[in-house]
Write a protein that holds these residues in place. Structure first.
Motif, short mmCIF file in Angstrom:
data_model
loop_
_atom_site.label_atom_id
_atom_site.label_comp_id
_atom_site.label_asym_id
_atom_site.label_seq_id
_atom_site.Cartn_x
_atom_site.Cartn_y
_atom_site.Cartn_z
N THR A 35 0.84 -1.20 0.00
CA THR A 35 0.00 0.00 0.00
C THR A 35 0.87 1.24 0.00
O THR A 35 1.79 1.37 0.81
N CYS A 36 0.58 2.16 -0.91
CA CYS A 36 1.29 3.43 -0.99
C CYS A 36 0.26 4.56 -1.00
O CYS A 36 -0.73 4.50 -1.72
N ILE A 37 0.51 5.58 -0.19
CA ILE A 37 -0.38 6.73 -0.11
C ILE A 37 0.34 7.95 -0.68
O ILE A 37 1.48 8.24 -0.30
N LYS A 55 4.22 14.32 -0.38
CA LYS A 55 4.94 13.27 0.34
C LYS A 55 4.34 11.92 0.01
O LYS A 55 3.17 11.82 -0.35
N LEU A 56 5.16 10.87 0.13
CA LEU A 56 4.71 9.50 -0.08
C LEU A 56 4.78 8.74 1.24
O LEU A 56 5.74 8.88 2.00
N THR A 57 3.75 7.94 1.52
CA THR A 57 3.76 7.07 2.69
C THR A 57 3.54 5.64 2.22
O THR A 57 2.58 5.37 1.50
N SER A 81 16.65 8.94 -4.17
CA SER A 81 16.96 10.37 -4.06
C SER A 81 16.11 11.07 -3.01
O SER A 81 16.20 12.30 -2.86
N TYR A 82 15.30 10.32 -2.27
CA TYR A 82 14.39 10.91 -1.27
C TYR A 82 14.92 10.69 0.14
O TYR A 82 15.69 9.77 0.41
N TYR A 83 14.49 11.57 1.04
CA TYR A 83 14.77 11.40 2.46
C TYR A 83 13.75 10.40 2.99
O TYR A 83 12.55 10.65 2.97
N ILE A 84 14.23 9.25 3.46
CA ILE A 84 13.36 8.16 3.91
C ILE A 84 13.34 8.12 5.44
O ILE A 84 14.40 8.09 6.07
N ILE A 85 12.16 8.11 6.00
CA ILE A 85 11.99 7.93 7.44
C ILE A 85 11.28 6.60 7.63
O ILE A 85 10.10 6.46 7.32
N GLN A 86 12.02 5.60 8.12
CA GLN A 86 11.44 4.28 8.31
C GLN A 86 10.91 4.13 9.73
O GLN A 86 11.66 4.22 10.69
N GLU A 124 8.06 6.93 5.33
CA GLU A 124 7.73 8.20 4.68
C GLU A 124 8.87 8.57 3.73
O GLU A 124 10.05 8.43 4.08
N ALA A 125 8.51 9.05 2.55
CA ALA A 125 9.49 9.50 1.58
C ALA A 125 9.21 10.97 1.27
O ALA A 125 8.12 11.32 0.80
N VAL A 126 10.20 11.81 1.55
CA VAL A 126 10.06 13.26 1.42
C VAL A 126 11.14 13.75 0.46
O VAL A 126 12.25 13.19 0.44
N PRO A 127 10.85 14.77 -0.35
CA PRO A 127 11.91 15.29 -1.22
C PRO A 127 13.19 15.58 -0.45
O PRO A 127 13.16 16.09 0.68
N HIS A 128 14.31 15.21 -1.04
CA HIS A 128 15.60 15.34 -0.37
C HIS A 128 15.84 16.78 0.10
O HIS A 128 15.58 17.73 -0.63
#
Length: 244
Positions: free
Chosen positions: A102-104, A142-144, A159-164, A170-174
């Motif tokens: 699942t991707c939001i 943002k992507l979740t 290339s994204y800032y990943i918060i696991q 969460e994937a946020v623009p770098h």
């Protein structure tokens, strides 16, 4: 005694509220009292603007750092805006439509969900065949991704800032994060880092807790989050913000 203006930054989920519910009255009153006394209060959340809800915004904030730092407003002023490029959104949609994950897609106006399993009723489904212009007409902040990122997804989002987190990522623009959002707001309003406070409970709060002049971790936070804080308060369910 000379008055020193402070700026307080509040995470949303797990700090001020849970499951799209309103704030507890004690916490809402504490934020309003803070502002009445001449200080500033900012919502600082991983949620994109289109995933915020009225009951929280109605508390009254001086601004909002949304999308983990990718979208920042102070009053009516748009201070900063970074989007996931439409071509990246296309690639993400193509990948996740071919998996069981699942991707939001959290957007500025609306949020969308790609899911073959759990149904998330608060999100619109991503069209199976998006119409021409759909990606450009629905700006994504943002992507979740639910669960742990697999290796193809890590490469896709390299290339994204990943918060696991334990159960999602969460994937946020770098270059975007909550601490950078705080920095931009503090510079804009003319308050020093030393006179900032941050309240949080989760891994996407770590950078802002470490950046703040004084950091408060919620009672539910694990040891990693607590170690970044100057003070540990009670849980959200027990109005930990107002107690702090």
């Amino acid at each position: 005694m000379e008055f020193t203006r402070k700026a307080a930054f509040f995470d949303l989920d797990g700090t001020l509220a849970c499951n799209n519910r309103p704030l507890l009255p004690a916490d809402a009153d504490a934020i309003r009292r803070l502002r009445r006394e001449g200080h500033m209060a900012f919502l600082c959340t991983g949620r994109a603007p289109g995933f915020l809800y009225k009951e929280v915004l109605d508390v009254g904030f001086d601004g909002v750092v949304a999308g983990a730092g990718a979208h920042i407003t102070v009053g009516e002023e748009l201070l900063y805006r970074r989007l996931v490029p439409p071509e990246d959104v296309r690639r993400v949609v193509a990948y996740y439509q071919g998996t069981c994950h699942t991707c939001i897609l959290e957007g500025e106006r609306d949020s969308f969900c790609i899911s073959r399993g759990a149904i998330y009723s608060c999100f619109e489904p991503v069209p199976e065949h998006p119409a021409p212009g759909w990606y450009e007409e629905n700006p994504i902040t943002k992507l979740t991704i639910m669960g742990q990122l697999d290796e193809p997804a890590r490469q896709l989002l390299a290339s994204y800032y990943i918060i696991q987190h334990p159960t999602y990522a969460e994937a946020v623009p770098h270059g975007c994060n909550k601490a950078d959002g705080m920095r931009r707001v503090l510079e804009y309003v003319g308050i020093s880092r030393e006179n900032s406070l941050a309240f949080g409970d989760s891994y996407n709060d770590l950078d802002m807790l470490r950046y703040a002049g004084f950091a408060v971790a919620m009672g539910i936070a694990d040891e990693t989050i607590r170690a970044a804080a100057d003070y540990v308060t009670d849980t959200q369910e027990n109005a930990g913000v107002s107690k702090a």
